[in-house]
Write a protein that holds these residues in place. Structure first.
Motif, PDB file in Angstrom:
ATOM      1  N   TYR A  91       0.823  -1.205   0.000  1.00 53.64           N
ATOM      2  CA  TYR A  91       0.000   0.000   0.000  1.00 53.64           C
ATOM      3  C   TYR A  91       0.864   1.265   0.000  1.00 53.64           C
ATOM      4  N   ALA A  92       1.870   1.296   0.876  1.00 55.13           N
ATOM      5  CA  ALA A  92       2.682   2.495   1.015  1.00 55.13           C
ATOM      6  C   ALA A  92       3.640   2.680  -0.158  1.00 55.13           C
ATOM      7  N   GLY A  93       4.299   1.592  -0.591  1.00 55.06           N
ATOM      8  CA  GLY A  93       5.273   1.710  -1.667  1.00 55.06           C
ATOM      9  C   GLY A  93       4.644   2.049  -2.996  1.00 55.06           C
ATOM     10  N   VAL A  94       3.693   1.223  -3.426  1.00 55.98           N
ATOM     11  CA  VAL A  94       3.036   1.470  -4.729  1.00 55.98           C
ATOM     12  C   VAL A  94       2.224   2.757  -4.676  1.00 55.98           C
ATOM     13  N   GLY A  95       1.489   2.961  -3.599  1.00 57.19           N
ATOM     14  CA  GLY A  95       0.687   4.175  -3.485  1.00 57.19           C
ATOM     15  C   GLY A  95       1.529   5.429  -3.496  1.00 57.19           C
ATOM     16  N   ALA A  96       2.669   5.418  -2.791  1.00 56.67           N
ATOM     17  CA  ALA A  96       3.528   6.593  -2.753  1.00 56.67           C
ATOM     18  C   ALA A  96       4.188   6.848  -4.110  1.00 56.67           C
ATOM     19  N   LEU A  97       4.597   5.790  -4.815  1.00 54.95           N
ATOM     20  CA  LEU A  97       5.201   5.970  -6.138  1.00 54.95           C
ATOM     21  C   LEU A  97       4.201   6.566  -7.130  1.00 54.95           C
ATOM     22  N   LEU A  98       2.995   5.988  -7.172  1.00 55.68           N
ATOM     23  CA  LEU A  98       1.986   6.520  -8.088  1.00 55.68           C
ATOM     24  C   LEU A  98       1.604   7.945  -7.711  1.00 55.68           C
ATOM     25  N   ALA A 149      -9.031  -0.860  -3.223  1.00 55.05           N
ATOM     26  CA  ALA A 149      -9.815   0.046  -2.375  1.00 55.05           C
ATOM     27  C   ALA A 149      -8.923   0.926  -1.516  1.00 55.05           C
ATOM     28  N   VAL A 150      -7.728   0.447  -1.199  1.00 52.84           N
ATOM     29  CA  VAL A 150      -6.792   1.246  -0.413  1.00 52.84           C
ATOM     30  C   VAL A 150      -5.814   1.994  -1.316  1.00 52.84           C
ATOM     31  N   LEU A 151      -5.437   1.401  -2.437  1.00 56.67           N
ATOM     32  CA  LEU A 151      -4.442   2.018  -3.316  1.00 56.67           C
ATOM     33  C   LEU A 151      -4.993   3.228  -4.072  1.00 56.67           C
ATOM     34  N   LEU A 152      -6.148   3.086  -4.695  1.00 59.01           N
ATOM     35  CA  LEU A 152      -6.649   4.141  -5.570  1.00 59.01           C
ATOM     36  C   LEU A 152      -6.878   5.474  -4.856  1.00 59.01           C
ATOM     37  N   PRO A 153      -7.496   5.516  -3.686  1.00 58.01           N
ATOM     38  CA  PRO A 153      -7.690   6.820  -3.042  1.00 58.01           C
ATOM     39  C   PRO A 153      -6.392   7.516  -2.634  1.00 58.01           C
ATOM     40  N   GLN A 154      -5.285   6.762  -2.545  1.00 55.63           N
ATOM     41  CA  GLN A 154      -4.029   7.358  -2.117  1.00 55.63           C
ATOM     42  C   GLN A 154      -3.262   8.017  -3.261  1.00 55.63           C
ATOM     43  N   ILE A 155      -3.691   7.796  -4.493  1.00 58.60           N
ATOM     44  CA  ILE A 155      -2.911   8.293  -5.630  1.00 58.60           C
ATOM     45  C   ILE A 155      -2.960   9.811  -5.718  1.00 58.60           C
ATOM     46  N   ILE A 156      -4.132  10.387  -5.464  1.00 64.10           N
ATOM     47  CA  ILE A 156      -4.276  11.835  -5.550  1.00 64.10           C
ATOM     48  C   ILE A 156      -3.975  12.439  -4.185  1.00 64.10           C
ATOM     49  N   SER A 157      -2.945  13.268  -4.130  1.00 58.46           N
ATOM     50  CA  SER A 157      -2.549  13.945  -2.901  1.00 58.46           C
ATOM     51  C   SER A 157      -2.499  15.448  -3.155  1.00 58.46           C
ATOM     52  N   PRO A 158      -3.479  16.214  -2.699  1.00 58.75           N
ATOM     53  CA  PRO A 158      -3.448  17.673  -2.922  1.00 58.75           C
ATOM     54  C   PRO A 158      -2.183  18.328  -2.364  1.00 58.75           C
ATOM     55  N   TYR A 159      -1.751  17.872  -1.213  1.00 58.56           N
ATOM     56  CA  TYR A 159      -0.545  18.459  -0.637  1.00 58.56           C
ATOM     57  C   TYR A 159       0.686  18.123  -1.484  1.00 58.56           C
ATOM     58  N   GLY A 160       0.751  16.894  -2.004  1.00 57.02           N
ATOM     59  CA  GLY A 160       1.859  16.530  -2.879  1.00 57.02           C
ATOM     60  C   GLY A 160       1.868  17.343  -4.159  1.00 57.02           C
ATOM     61  N   ILE A 161       0.699  17.573  -4.745  1.00 58.77           N
ATOM     62  CA  ILE A 161       0.610  18.398  -5.954  1.00 58.77           C
ATOM     63  C   ILE A 161       1.045  19.826  -5.658  1.00 58.77           C
ATOM     64  N   LEU A 171      10.736  15.643  -5.277  1.00 55.33           N
ATOM     65  CA  LEU A 171       9.937  14.424  -5.429  1.00 55.33           C
ATOM     66  C   LEU A 171      10.255  13.410  -4.335  1.00 55.33           C
ATOM     67  N   VAL A 172      11.497  13.365  -3.895  1.00 54.63           N
ATOM     68  CA  VAL A 172      11.847  12.491  -2.776  1.00 54.63           C
ATOM     69  C   VAL A 172      11.093  12.912  -1.519  1.00 54.63           C
ATOM     70  N   THR A 173      10.990  14.212  -1.310  1.00 58.79           N
ATOM     71  CA  THR A 173      10.233  14.710  -0.157  1.00 58.79           C
ATOM     72  C   THR A 173       8.764  14.323  -0.262  1.00 58.79           C
ATOM     73  N   ILE A 174       8.185  14.494  -1.447  1.00 59.06           N
ATOM     74  CA  ILE A 174       6.784  14.116  -1.642  1.00 59.06           C
ATOM     75  C   ILE A 174       6.588  12.621  -1.424  1.00 59.06           C
ATOM     76  N   PHE A 175       7.486  11.818  -1.980  1.00 59.80           N
ATOM     77  CA  PHE A 175       7.394  10.367  -1.797  1.00 59.80           C
ATOM     78  C   PHE A 175       7.470   9.991  -0.322  1.00 59.80           C
ATOM     79  N   LEU A 176       8.377  10.615   0.400  1.00 55.12           N
ATOM     80  CA  LEU A 176       8.543  10.282   1.809  1.00 55.12           C
ATOM     81  C   LEU A 176       7.308  10.657   2.617  1.00 55.12           C
ATOM     82  N   PHE A 177       6.774  11.852   2.367  1.00 52.70           N
ATOM     83  CA  PHE A 177       5.568  12.268   3.078  1.00 52.70           C
ATOM     84  C   PHE A 177       4.398  11.325   2.788  1.00 52.70           C
ATOM     85  N   GLN A 178       4.233  10.984   1.515  1.00 50.58           N
ATOM     86  CA  GLN A 178       3.113  10.125   1.150  1.00 50.58           C
ATOM     87  C   GLN A 178       3.310   8.707   1.669  1.00 50.58           C
TER      88      GLN A 178
END
Length: 303
Positions: free
Chosen positions: A101-108, A165-177, A219-226
């Motif tokens: 969940y965390a790895g794939v979700g954070a990468l996407l 159900a857990v992966l898809l909602p994590q893809i869009i991150s307003p703070y990351g954008i 992007l590393v910062t965004i990945f780490l936060f997510q």
């Protein structure tokens, strides 16, 4: 007589060494000392629960409630073995689920955030300001509020109680954008983009081969936060999932904790699992911090 007087003078009134006169700290130095002290206290406050978990995980069920918690014992390995044997290694299944969940979700999420932020920073189109304002509004909305609507959306398409159900909602991150938009505006020169367009490069080629390498520290910062946000997320998987084989660590350990009310021996498993669950996060921080150091060094060379 003079030499005798000088040698018998107390240390508190001894004259300063030649060439190094005493200088009282100025206001800035005093403020720096106070700020450092506050940061140290804050670090101790944040690290104390980790130390507590480490000490408590070394105790067995009897010692956990009968001895002083901050005194270590010798049952850490026994607790890990018992945790591994619980329901044929279900804990490690939770660990793998969480990593997925965390790895794939954070990468996407990082890729989508990078592309969206780059477009908002370097392109002009109708409604750009409105889109950015809506994005800022999304940053202010807690994710807990969105969990129930997201559940109904997933239920409509039959994806509840699945990994999606857990992966898809994590893809869009307003703070990351938002972070990607700010960083791409500062790190990707417009002249470089125009030069690449002049050479006939396509927009996706410019983004993937030119913009993304320049945005790498951001992007590393965004990945780490997510990654940390998904790793620690509880409400979304708790609502979406019903099969404990799909649970992440947060939901699985919460279930063990609830069972501990009737079986106190499970408390040691929960504490040991909590200790193991923070190790990947610590390793991730240690591995990725070099990207920030490289960015600072590059900025110094350019200056």
């Amino acid at each position: 007589m003079t030499s005798i007087a000088q040698t018998s003078r107390p240390d508190s009134v001894r004259a300063p060494l030649p060439g190094r006169p005493y200088r009282a700290p100025n206001r800035r130095e005093k403020l720096s000392i106070v700020s450092t002290g506050i940061l140290i206290l804050g670090a101790l406050y944040c690290l104390f629960p980790v130390f507590w978990v480490l000490m408590a995980s070394t105790k067995n069920g009897a010692e956990l409630f009968s001895t002083f918690t901050l005194i270590p014992s010798t049952h850490l390995w026994d607790n890990i073995v018992e945790l591994t044997q619980y329901r044929d290694g279900l804990f490690w299944r939770w660990m793998l689920n969480t990593a997925l969940y965390a790895g794939v979700g954070a990468l996407l999420s990082t890729y989508v955030s990078a592309l969206s932020g780059y477009v908002l920073a370097k392109f002009s189109f109708p409604g750009k300001t409105t889109v950015f304002k809506i994005l800022l509004m999304g940053v202010l909305v807690p994710g807990v509020i969105l969990a129930i609507p997201q559940y109904f959306l997933m239920a409509q398409v039959g994806l509840t109680n699945t990994y999606w159900a857990v992966l898809l909602p994590q893809i869009i991150s307003p703070y990351g954008i938002y972070l990607a938009r700010i960083y791409s505006a500062a790190a990707v020169p417009t002249d470089v983009i125009e030069a690449a367009r002049t050479e006939g490069a396509g927009e996706m080629h410019i983004f993937s081969r030119i913009a993304m390498p320049m945005m790498l520290p951001g992007l590393v910062t965004i990945f780490l936060f997510q990654f940390v946000a998904v790793w620690n997320n509880f409400m979304l998987p708790y609502i979406m999932l019903g099969d404990d084989n799909l649970f992440p660590l947060t939901v699985g350990l919460s279930g063990l904790l609830n069972q501990g009310a009737t079986a106190p021996s499970l408390y040691t498993l929960v504490i040991s699992g909590a200790l193991i669950s923070i190790i990947p996060l610590i390793l991730l921080f240690l591995l990725l911090q070099r990207f920030w150091k490289v960015d600072l060094a590059a900025g110094a060379v350019k200056a």
